[in-house]
Scaffold this motif. Structure first.
Motif, PDB file in Angstrom:
ATOM      1  N   ASP A 237     -18.952 -28.449  29.384  1.00  0.00           N
ATOM      2  CA  ASP A 237     -18.489 -28.909  28.074  1.00  0.00           C
ATOM      3  C   ASP A 237     -17.036 -28.544  27.785  1.00  0.00           C
ATOM      4  O   ASP A 237     -16.539 -28.793  26.682  1.00  0.00           O
ATOM      5  N   ALA A 238     -16.339 -27.971  28.767  1.00  0.00           N
ATOM      6  CA  ALA A 238     -14.906 -27.675  28.662  1.00  0.00           C
ATOM      7  C   ALA A 238     -14.577 -26.857  27.416  1.00  0.00           C
ATOM      8  O   ALA A 238     -13.557 -27.079  26.761  1.00  0.00           O
ATOM      9  N   PHE A 291     -14.704 -26.407  20.607  1.00  0.00           N
ATOM     10  CA  PHE A 291     -14.097 -25.245  21.244  1.00  0.00           C
ATOM     11  C   PHE A 291     -13.396 -25.656  22.533  1.00  0.00           C
ATOM     12  O   PHE A 291     -13.902 -26.456  23.315  1.00  0.00           O
ATOM     13  N   ALA A 292     -12.213 -25.093  22.728  1.00  0.00           N
ATOM     14  CA  ALA A 292     -11.468 -25.309  23.971  1.00  0.00           C
ATOM     15  C   ALA A 292     -11.255 -23.996  24.722  1.00  0.00           C
ATOM     16  O   ALA A 292     -10.744 -23.993  25.835  1.00  0.00           O
ATOM     17  N   GLY A 293     -11.638 -22.889  24.114  1.00  0.00           N
ATOM     18  CA  GLY A 293     -11.506 -21.585  24.764  1.00  0.00           C
ATOM     19  C   GLY A 293     -12.026 -20.488  23.865  1.00  0.00           C
ATOM     20  O   GLY A 293     -11.835 -20.522  22.646  1.00  0.00           O
ATOM     21  N   ASP A 331     -10.069 -20.921  20.447  1.00  0.00           N
ATOM     22  CA  ASP A 331      -9.143 -22.043  20.515  1.00  0.00           C
ATOM     23  C   ASP A 331      -9.942 -23.306  20.230  1.00  0.00           C
ATOM     24  O   ASP A 331     -10.929 -23.600  20.925  1.00  0.00           O
ATOM     25  N   LEU A 332      -9.509 -24.042  19.204  1.00  0.00           N
ATOM     26  CA  LEU A 332     -10.218 -25.239  18.769  1.00  0.00           C
ATOM     27  C   LEU A 332      -9.319 -26.461  18.881  1.00  0.00           C
ATOM     28  O   LEU A 332      -8.099 -26.365  18.729  1.00  0.00           O
TER      29      LEU A 332
END
Length: 452
Positions: A237-238, A291-293, A331-332
Motif C-alpha cells: 500500500d506504499a 500515509f506515505a511514511g 508523512d501524509l
C-alpha cells in the motif's frame, strides 16, 4: 522507507542481573548496539555514592572484530545534552580510524578496550581522556549468533569501587565512569534459517530470532512477505511500512498504518530497558489523505552540528520529563486538494497518561531546524485510555512540508510529571535547561556543598 536500527535485546537485561562468566577466545566480526550510562562521583567513588549523570538518548552502533582485535564504538547525545565520543588512543586517526579502539582478550571471559573518551561541552572545555574499559562478553545461550556485552568494574590500581566502569579522574568536573551495555550479532548470520541475515532483519525492524519468523503475527512468514528482493521489501500500500510489519488487511490499506513499533523497535519484543519498547501503535486517517511514511524514534531531533563534535546537536522538549513513548513521525499525501482539517487517530498498545496529565509535543521548523513545541490542548483529544485524536491543517503551524497536499508532522505524547506547564511551554532546545542544571550540580559539588 527508512531502515530501522537494531536495539538491545531483552535477554541482555536478564543476564546482566546475574553473575555469569564471559566467553573467552571469541572469533569473527559482530555488529550491534549499546546504550551508555554515564556515572559520576562527587567525592571518592564507592558503591552507593555515585550519581547517574545521564544516559544516551538512543542506542548507538558498535562493531567488534575479534579476529583483528578492534572495536568501533559510535557515540550519541546524553540525556543532559552533552555529545560523547569513544575514540582511538590519542585520537590520531582519520575517518573511522579516529574512532577505532584496540582491545585484548583477557582469557577469562573479559576483554579490555583501550580508548579515548570525550564529552563535547564548551562550558567545561570539551574534556577528553585516554582510558580503558573492561567488558564481560558472553555468548547468548538462546542464540549462538549473538553475544551479550556488559561493562564490569575495573580500576587501574586493582582496588574495585563496586561501580561498573573505570574511573576517569582529574579531567572532567567530576570523577566519571562510562558504563556501556549492549549486544552484537555475528556478521552474515541467519538465525531464522531462511537465508535472510539477522542484521538485515533488524535493520528492517523485524525479529531475527528463529522462533519468531512472523513478526506481525498474521500467519505469513517474514521471508515470504519481504518478497523476492529482501533488500527492497514489499510495501503493497506504499504507506512506508513494509508488509512484513503490517498485519493482515492493514498492509493493503494506505489510510491505515499498523504494527508501528515505538522507539524504533521491534514489534512484540522488548529490545531495550525502555518500558514501552516492543509495544506498537497504529494510525488511521480519512479521505482524501493517505500515509506515505511512518517512522518512530527517541525524543530527539538533529540540528546543525556545532563546535568540534562530529555528532549533530539535538533538541528535545522540556527538560525533566520522561519521553517514554518516544516520537512518531507521519508523512501524509492527499489525492485531492482540500482546506478541511486533517484528523489522525493514533491508537497505542500501551495505555496513555490520564487526560489531566497528558501533554503532546510536536515538531516545528524554527530557524531552519526542527524543534519540539508543546501543542495547545485544543489541537488534540484523548479518546480513551489508548487512543488519541490529532487535528492539523495542511501548511498549518505543525506541518513540516511547505508543499500543498503533503503534510508531515511528528508528535510525542508524554506524562506531565512536573506540573506548571502552560500551552506555550516548550523550550525549543530542551537540552539547555538540563545542561545548566547539571553544571550547577557539578559546581555545587566542587564547592563542597551538599545537594539534596
Amino acid at each position: 522507507m527508512k531502515l530501522k536500527t537494531a536495539l538491545m535485546s531483552a535477554p541482555l537485561l536478564i543476564i546482566c542481573g546475574a553473575a555469569m562468566a564471559g566467553t573467552p577466545g571469541l572469533t569473527g566480526v559482530y555488529h550491534g548496539q549499546h546504550l551508555l550510562t554515564m556515572r559520576g562521583c562527587p567525592g571518592a567513588c564507592q558503591a552507593g555514592s555515585e550519581l547517574v549523570l545521564g544516559k544516551g538518548i538512543q542506542n548507538a552502533d558498535w562493531s567488534w572484530n575479534f579476529d583483528e582485535g578492534w572495536v568501533l564504538i559510535r557515540g550519541t547525545t546524553l540525556t543532559v545534552g552533552f555529545d560523547y565520543e569513544v575514540q582511538s588512543i590519542g585520537n590520531q586517526g582519520q575517518g573511522d580510524d579516529r574512532f577505532t579502539a584496540g582491545f585484548t582478550d583477557n582469557l577469562d571471559g573479559t576483554y579490555t578496550v583501550y580508548h579515548g573518551f570525550q564529552i563535547y561541552n564548551p562550558n567545561v572545555g570539551n574534556p577528553r581522556a585516554d582510558t580503558s574499559t573492561r567488558f564481560e562478553i558472553t555468548e547468548d545461550p538462546d542464540n549462538p549468533n549473538r553475544i551479550l556485552i556488559i561493562t564490569v568494574d575495573d580500576e587501574p590500581a586493582g582496588v574495585l569501587d563496586g561501580i561498573p566502569g573505570t574511573q576517569i579522574t582529574g579531567v572532567f568536573p567530576m570523577t566519571v565512569q562510562p558504563d556501556f551495555e549492549g549486544y552484537a550479532r555475528l556478521e552474515g548470520s541467519s538465525s531464522g534459517g531462511d537465508g535472510i541475515s539477522d542484521q538485515l532483519k533488524e535493520q528492517l525492524g523485524l525479529n531475527p530470532d528463529a522462533d519468531n519468523a512472523d513478526t506481525d503475527g498474521d500467519g505469513l512468514p517474514d521471508a515470504e512477505e519481504l518478497g523476492e528482493d529482501p533488500e527492497n521489501p514489499v510495501d503493497t500500500d506504499a504507506d512506508g511500512l513494509i508488509d512484513a510489519l503490517e498485519p493482515g488487511a492493514a498492509a493493503l490499506d494506505p489510510r491505515l498504518a499498523a504494527g508501528v513499533a515505538l522507539l524504533d523497535g521491534i514489534p512484540g519484543r522488548q529490545v531495550t530497558g525502555d518500558a514501552l519498547s516492543g509495544t506498537t501503535a497504529e494510525a488511521a486517517v480519512g479521505e482524501p489523505w493517505r500515509f506515505a511514511g511512518v517512522t518512530t524514534g527517541y525524543m530527539s531531533l538533529a540540528t546543525d552540528p556545532d563546535g568540534d563534535s562530529s555528532i549533530p546537536d539535538t533538541t528535545r522538549g522540556d527538560a525533566g520529563l520522561e519521553y517514554q513513548y518516544g516520537f512518531i513521525r507521519f508523512d501524509l499525501q492527499a489525492s485531492a486538494m482540500t482546506s478541511e482539517p486533517v484528523t489522525v487517530r493514533v491508537t497505542f498498545q500501551a495505555p496513555l497518561p490520564e487526560s489531566s496529565r497528558l501533554l503532546l509535543y510536536a515538531s516545528q521548523v524554527i530557524d531552519g531546524n526542527e524543534r519540539y513545541r508543546l501543542m495547545a490542548s485544543d489541537a488534540y483529544r484523548r479518546l480513551s485510555d489508548h487512543a488519541l485524536e490529532i487535528r492539523l491543517h495542511d501548511n498549518g503551524p505543525w506541518d513540516l512540508s511547505p508543499e500543498a497536499g503533503v503534510l508531515a508532522f511528528g508528535v510525542a505524547p508524554v506524562e506531565n510529571t512536573l506540573g506548571g506547564h502552560q500551552e506555550s511551554s516548550g523550550n525549543g532546545g530542551g537540552i539547555g535547561a538540563a545542561t545548566l542544571a547539571l553544571l550547577a550540580l557539578l559546581a555545587a559539588f566542587r564547592r563542597g556543598r551538599v545537594v539534596t
